[in-house]
Design an enzyme around this catalytic site. Structure first.
Site, PDB file in Angstrom:
ATOM      1  N   ASP A 230      38.161  45.106  45.220  1.00  0.00           N
ATOM      2  CA  ASP A 230      39.704  46.395  45.823  1.00  0.00           C
ATOM      3  C   ASP A 230      40.221  45.224  46.892  1.00  0.00           C
ATOM      4  O   ASP A 230      39.711  45.205  48.436  1.00  0.00           O
ATOM      5  CB  ASP A 230      39.175  47.361  46.275  1.00  0.00           C
ATOM      6  CG  ASP A 230      39.630  48.110  46.082  1.00  0.00           C
ATOM      7  OD1 ASP A 230      40.779  48.541  46.461  1.00  0.00           O
ATOM      8  OD2 ASP A 230      40.291  49.324  45.259  1.00  0.00           O
ATOM      9  N   HIS A 321      48.402  48.077  36.359  1.00  0.00           N
ATOM     10  CA  HIS A 321      48.131  48.212  37.720  1.00  0.00           C
ATOM     11  C   HIS A 321      48.482  47.164  38.981  1.00  0.00           C
ATOM     12  O   HIS A 321      49.269  47.698  39.948  1.00  0.00           O
ATOM     13  CB  HIS A 321      46.561  48.752  38.173  1.00  0.00           C
ATOM     14  CG  HIS A 321      46.681  49.142  39.509  1.00  0.00           C
ATOM     15  ND1 HIS A 321      46.934  50.281  40.072  1.00  0.00           N
ATOM     16  CD2 HIS A 321      46.041  48.681  40.758  1.00  0.00           C
ATOM     17  CE1 HIS A 321      46.393  50.699  41.695  1.00  0.00           C
ATOM     18  NE2 HIS A 321      45.922  48.908  41.590  1.00  0.00           N
TER      19      HIS A 321
END
Length: 411
Positions: A230, A321
């Protein structure tokens, strides 16, 4: 309510300065400042704890052109706190509050107790403790500078997939406290809240974490609770790209500051855990093993959206995404400083966990808003993630010794 007395010139002694920072008449809560005054009598000037320099003694400078806790490599623990000013707060109250919080933060981040505290052992090993402040619309209004609050900070647009809860949203003053050790972080947070409680109330507090420092090689992007890397697309610190992405160029009171959009994103990890590995990687267009694109390359590479498989079908879905989240203009770039959260199972045994997403950028209207609009329109991950909290803050620039955070705005 009578106004607090005007502030005298700065005394030279620490305890006198503490009295100035708090000031008679500064309180907006019942009971006055008796607790703080009583604490002064317990202060232990000159007391120092014996520390092991090899365990947690690392410090991050507090003073400087920019606030710490943004460019700083993400620590293992974080607390995000939102405060609401008490009714009747004005510029003088806000000035006193920021003076006090700045003084405390400067000391705590260097491993020193705040003035009026006598327990040096708890903050002595700060473990890269940082304290970062952000200003919400209510603070601008309280100091008579409402017109200076950027519209995107006053009200973010509504996004189709939002399911926002009031208990995780909004706030007049944000305090981000991060460290590699939860003990000095906990101590710092409670000292800051204690010193603010006469002028502000707690709106919400959210706790996040990252993999322990040293658990993975330096420079490795942290994993979130879905197992994904992330923050892969973040600009490197100390680069021109980082500066143009994160730091504001003006107006003068904001130059060197930033904007923060803070989102609480709940993850449906139960259904995600049951999803097959290929489907997980298809949803993000990145491999779980190392964060590299499913079309090949290293973690920092972008997926090849033109690649096709043996049947001539796209390898990377248009709603993946990464495809939706990747900046399409320089203005859309952000620094994503995320921390996982896990508040344990609810009464039905369902996990309440996800991501505390802190996006720093020079202009949230040009960066966060268009990216989040794309994600809300069509993102494969919307099946498993829900935005349940939202707040936006102006992050003022750093300050020099003898100044307080936000001084150019508040005066």
């Amino acid at each position: 309510m009578s106004l607090p007395p005007s502030e005298p010139s700065e005394p030279s002694t620490g305890l006198s300065r503490r009295r100035l920072l708090l000031g008679g008449g500064a309180t907006l809560a019942g009971g006055g400042l008796a607790g703080a005054a009583g604490a002064l009598a317990l202060s232990s000037p000159g007391v120092a704890a014996v520390v092991d320099p090899w365990k947690g003694a690392q410090t991050v400078p507090f003073h400087g052109e920019h606030q710490a806790g943004i460019e700083t490599a993400a620590q293992a623990h974080a607390r995000f706190l939102a405060l609401d000013l008490r009714p009747g707060a004005d510029a003088d109250h806000v000035r006193r509050l920021l003076r006090l919080l700045t003084d405390d933060a400067a000391r705590l981040t260097q491993g020193t107790v705040p003035l009026a505290a006598g327990d040096p052992e708890l903050p002595a090993l700060p473990s890269r403790l940082t304290v970062t402040f952000g200003f919400g619309p209510g603070l601008f209004d309280a100091v008579g500078r409402g017109d200076d609050c950027p519209e995107v900070i006053r009200e973010l647009p509504a996004f189709a997939t939002d399911r926002l809860q009031e208990r995780w949203s909004g706030g007049d003053l944000m305090v981000q406290v991060c460290a590699d050790d939860a003990i000095p972080l906990s101590y710092a947070l409670r000292r800051l809240v204690r010193d603010a409680r006469d002028l502000a109330t707690v709106r919400w507090c959210q706790t996040g974490f990252n993999p322990a420092r040293g658990s993975e090689p330096d420079g490795t992007t942290p994993r979130n609770l879905m197992g994904q890397r992330d923050g892969t697309a973040n600009p490197s610190a100390d680069t021109a790209e980082f500066g143009s992405t994160v730091w504001s160029s003006g107006p003068d009171w904001l130059k060197g500051g930033s904007m923060l959009v803070f989102r609480r994103i709940r993850m449906d990890v139960d259904t995600w855990d049951d999803l097959g590995r290929p489907a997980k990687e298809m949803a993000t267009a990145r491999r779980l093993s190392d964060g590299s694109p499913v079309t090949g390359g290293s973690e920092t590479d972008d997926p090849d959206t033109t690649a096709v498989d043996a049947q001539g079908l796209p390898v990377v879905a248009a709603e993946a995404h990464v495809v939706r989240a990747t900046a399409r203009t320089d203005a859309e770039r952000m620094l994503r400083r995320g921390f996982s959260y896990d508040d344990g199972p609810d009464v039905d045994g369902n996990p309440d966990c996800g991501l505390l997403f802190a996006a720093y950028q020079a202009d949230a209207a040009k960066a966060f808003v268009p990216v989040q609009q794309r994600l809300a329109e069509s993102d494969a991950m919307n099946t498993w993630v829900t935005h349940v909290g939202s707040a936006a803050f102006v992050v003022p620039p750093g300050c020099a010794e003898g100044e307080f955070t936000g001084q150019a705005l508040v005066g």
